[in-house]
Design an enzyme around this catalytic site. Structure first.
Site, PDB file in Angstrom:
ATOM      1  N   CYS A   1       5.775  10.712  -8.341  1.00 42.49           N
ATOM      2  CA  CYS A   1       5.467  11.745  -9.335  1.00 42.49           C
ATOM      3  C   CYS A   1       4.240  11.308 -10.135  1.00 42.49           C
ATOM      4  CB  CYS A   1       6.660  11.959 -10.265  1.00 42.49           C
ATOM      5  SG  CYS A   1       6.262  13.110 -11.601  1.00 42.49           S
TER       6      CYS A   1
ATOM      7  N   HIS B   1       0.816  -1.217   0.000  1.00 43.66           N
ATOM      8  CA  HIS B   1       0.000   0.000   0.000  1.00 43.66           C
ATOM      9  C   HIS B   1       0.854   1.273   0.000  1.00 43.66           C
ATOM     10  CE1 HIS B   1      -3.754  -2.266   1.748  1.00 43.66           C
ATOM     11  NE2 HIS B   1      -3.544  -2.520   0.475  1.00 43.66           N
TER      12      HIS B   1
ATOM     13  N   ASN C   1      -3.617 -12.615  15.644  1.00 37.22           N
ATOM     14  CA  ASN C   1      -4.382 -11.365  15.709  1.00 37.22           C
ATOM     15  C   ASN C   1      -5.008 -11.217  17.097  1.00 37.22           C
ATOM     16  OD1 ASN C   1      -4.945  -9.138  13.955  1.00 37.22           O
ATOM     17  ND2 ASN C   1      -7.105  -9.721  13.912  1.00 37.22           N
TER      18      ASN C   1
ATOM     19  N   SER D   1      -7.391  -6.895   9.878  1.00 41.00           N
ATOM     20  CA  SER D   1      -8.805  -7.232  10.063  1.00 41.00           C
ATOM     21  C   SER D   1      -9.360  -8.068   8.917  1.00 41.00           C
ATOM     22  CB  SER D   1      -9.625  -5.941  10.196  1.00 41.00           C
ATOM     23  OG  SER D   1      -9.461  -5.160   9.027  1.00 41.00           O
TER      24      SER D   1
HETATM   25  P1  OAD Z   1      -7.404  -2.637  10.634  1.00 37.90           P
HETATM   26  O1  OAD Z   1      -7.452  -1.431  11.519  1.00 37.90           O
HETATM   27  O2  OAD Z   1      -8.560  -2.887   9.742  1.00 37.90           O
HETATM   28  O3  OAD Z   1      -7.236  -3.952  11.517  1.00 37.90           O
HETATM   29  C1  OAD Z   1      -6.266  -4.061  12.508  1.00 37.90           C
HETATM   30  C2  OAD Z   1      -6.378  -5.444  13.122  1.00 37.90           C
HETATM   31  O4  OAD Z   1      -5.346  -5.575  14.086  1.00 37.90           O
HETATM   32  C3  OAD Z   1      -7.713  -5.703  13.854  1.00 37.90           C
HETATM   33  O5  OAD Z   1      -8.213  -6.987  13.510  1.00 37.90           O
HETATM   34  C4  OAD Z   1      -7.295  -5.668  15.342  1.00 37.90           C
HETATM   35  O6  OAD Z   1      -8.055  -6.566  16.132  1.00 37.90           O
HETATM   36  C5  OAD Z   1      -5.865  -6.128  15.269  1.00 37.90           C
HETATM   37  N1  OAD Z   1      -5.019  -5.628  16.379  1.00 37.90           N
HETATM   38  C6  OAD Z   1      -5.123  -4.476  17.073  1.00 37.90           C
HETATM   39  N2  OAD Z   1      -4.147  -4.382  17.985  1.00 37.90           N
HETATM   40  C7  OAD Z   1      -3.395  -5.503  17.867  1.00 37.90           C
HETATM   41  C8  OAD Z   1      -2.241  -6.015  18.539  1.00 37.90           C
HETATM   42  N3  OAD Z   1      -1.638  -5.333  19.507  1.00 37.90           N
HETATM   43  N4  OAD Z   1      -1.752  -7.221  18.152  1.00 37.90           N
HETATM   44  C9  OAD Z   1      -2.345  -7.927  17.166  1.00 37.90           C
HETATM   45  N5  OAD Z   1      -3.433  -7.492  16.498  1.00 37.90           N
HETATM   46  C10 OAD Z   1      -3.952  -6.313  16.834  1.00 37.90           C
HETATM   47  O7  OAD Z   1      -6.044  -2.534   9.800  1.00 37.90           O
HETATM   48  P2  OAD Z   1      -5.622  -3.296   8.464  1.00 37.90           P
HETATM   49  O8  OAD Z   1      -6.225  -4.649   8.425  1.00 37.90           O
HETATM   50  O9  OAD Z   1      -4.157  -3.163   8.368  1.00 37.90           O
HETATM   51  O10 OAD Z   1      -5.492   0.520   3.332  1.00 37.90           O
HETATM   52  O11 OAD Z   1      -6.284  -2.399   7.372  1.00 37.90           O
HETATM   53  C11 OAD Z   1      -6.106  -2.759   6.029  1.00 37.90           C
HETATM   54  C12 OAD Z   1      -6.120  -1.555   5.140  1.00 37.90           C
HETATM   55  O12 OAD Z   1      -7.300  -0.797   5.372  1.00 37.90           O
HETATM   56  C13 OAD Z   1      -5.015  -0.563   5.396  1.00 37.90           C
HETATM   57  O13 OAD Z   1      -3.771  -0.903   4.808  1.00 37.90           O
HETATM   58  C14 OAD Z   1      -5.559   0.672   4.763  1.00 37.90           C
HETATM   59  C15 OAD Z   1      -6.990   0.611   5.276  1.00 37.90           C
HETATM   60  O14 OAD Z   1      -7.928   1.136   4.451  1.00 37.90           O
HETATM   61  C16 OAD Z   1      -5.082   1.549   2.572  1.00 37.90           C
HETATM   62  O15 OAD Z   1      -4.732   2.602   3.048  1.00 37.90           O
HETATM   63  C17 OAD Z   1      -5.081   1.265   1.103  1.00 37.90           C
END
Ligand code: OAD
Length: 236
Positions: free
Chosen positions: A119, A111, A204, A180
């Site tokens: 650019c 990402h 997770n 998530s």
């Molecule tokens: P999320 O915020 O959707 O999910 C984070 C996950 O981490 C959740 O399932 C939490 O339960 C878990 N979590 C929180 N604290 C934790 C810990 N200490 N140890 C282990 N797990 C933990 O974030 P992403 O899945 O990364 O995309 O989101 C995916 C994408 O959505 C991002 O890259 C971004 C966003 O839109 C873009 O910007 C293109």
């Protein structure tokens, strides 16, 4: 060592214990901003000043955080697998640089990353650590006003998909950490891997949306679970 070629996908949860808020947690990153305004090409076209300001704050915030035990453990895993003739492919959805600062040498930022600029004219990408503005010119084609944060926005194709698919088809194990499972194509990697017979594991805090696709789910904080799991893998 049972698994020698491992593909890992990380998400915001792995950086949570470093103090970077996850996307979907209450009071998360998009607070005070609509996603369409700061994370789409249309938002950037409409108000580049606002979009640069948003990412400038996040880039500056990187200086206030440090990698945690989970980032460091994955660097140890990369070294350990390499010494045993294996390979770690670390794919992250995160735009922070904590995997690199934790010591991992090869990181695929599907990402994009906050410490890079893109650019919009010639697609040159370059390291950029300061505050940016719409007036920034590209160091390669010298065009002004089209440089943007090197972040994959909604509606855009993530980076390195062909490399990721190749590594998935060639691995022994796919592991998802701190994500998530809400955003595709990353959320589909587990199905891709399991449909061709690869072992799959999720680490997770809670069950992800695609949890039922994994062979095994371990629930807990990444800072604890990841070092434990890495020690298990590296135990000969
Ligand atoms: P999320 O915020 O959707 O999910 C984070 C996950 O981490 C959740 O399932 C939490 O339960 C878990 N979590 C929180 N604290 C934790 C810990 N200490 N140890 C282990 N797990 C933990 O974030 P992403 O899945 O990364 O995309 O989101 C995916 C994408 O959505 C991002 O890259 C971004 C966003 O839109 C873009 O910007 C293109």
């Amino acid at each position: 060592m049972k698994s020698k070629k491992i593909v890992i996908l990380t998400g915001a949860g792995i950086s949570a214990e470093s103090g970077i808020e996850t996307f979907r947690a209450a009071g998360g990153l998009w607070e005070n901003h609509r996603v369409e305004d700061v994370a789409t090409p249309e938002g950037f076209a409409k108000d580049p000043e606002l979009v640069h300001r948003f990412y400038n704050l996040r880039r500056a915030a990187l200086k206030t955080v440090k990698p945690n035990a989970a980032h460091v453990a994955l660097a140890k895993l990369e070294d350990g697998l390499k010494q045993n003739g294996g390979q770690l492919t670390l794919v992250t959805q995160n735009v922070d640089d904590l995997h690199e600062r934790g010591g991992t040498k090869e990181v695929i930022h599907m990402h994009g990353i906050l410490t890079s600029m893109l650019c919009g004219t010639c697609e040159h990408r370059w390291e950029y650590l300061e505050d940016a503005s719409p007036h920034l010119s590209c160091p390669k084609c010298y065009v002004k006003n089209t440089s943007r944060p090197d972040i994959v926005w909604f509606g855009e194709m993530p980076y390195a998909m062909h490399v990721i698919e190749e590594r998935l088809s060639d691995c022994d194990l796919f592991v998802s950490i701190g994500t998530s499972g809400a955003v595709y194509p990353a959320a589909g990697f587990v199905q891709m891997a399991s449909s061709i017979g690869k072992a799959t594991l999720e680490l997770n805090l809670e069950r992800s949306q695609g949890s039922h696709f994994f062979d095994e789910s371990r629930l807990g904080a990444a800072g604890t679970l990841v070092p434990q799991w890495v020690d298990e893998v590296l135990k000969v």
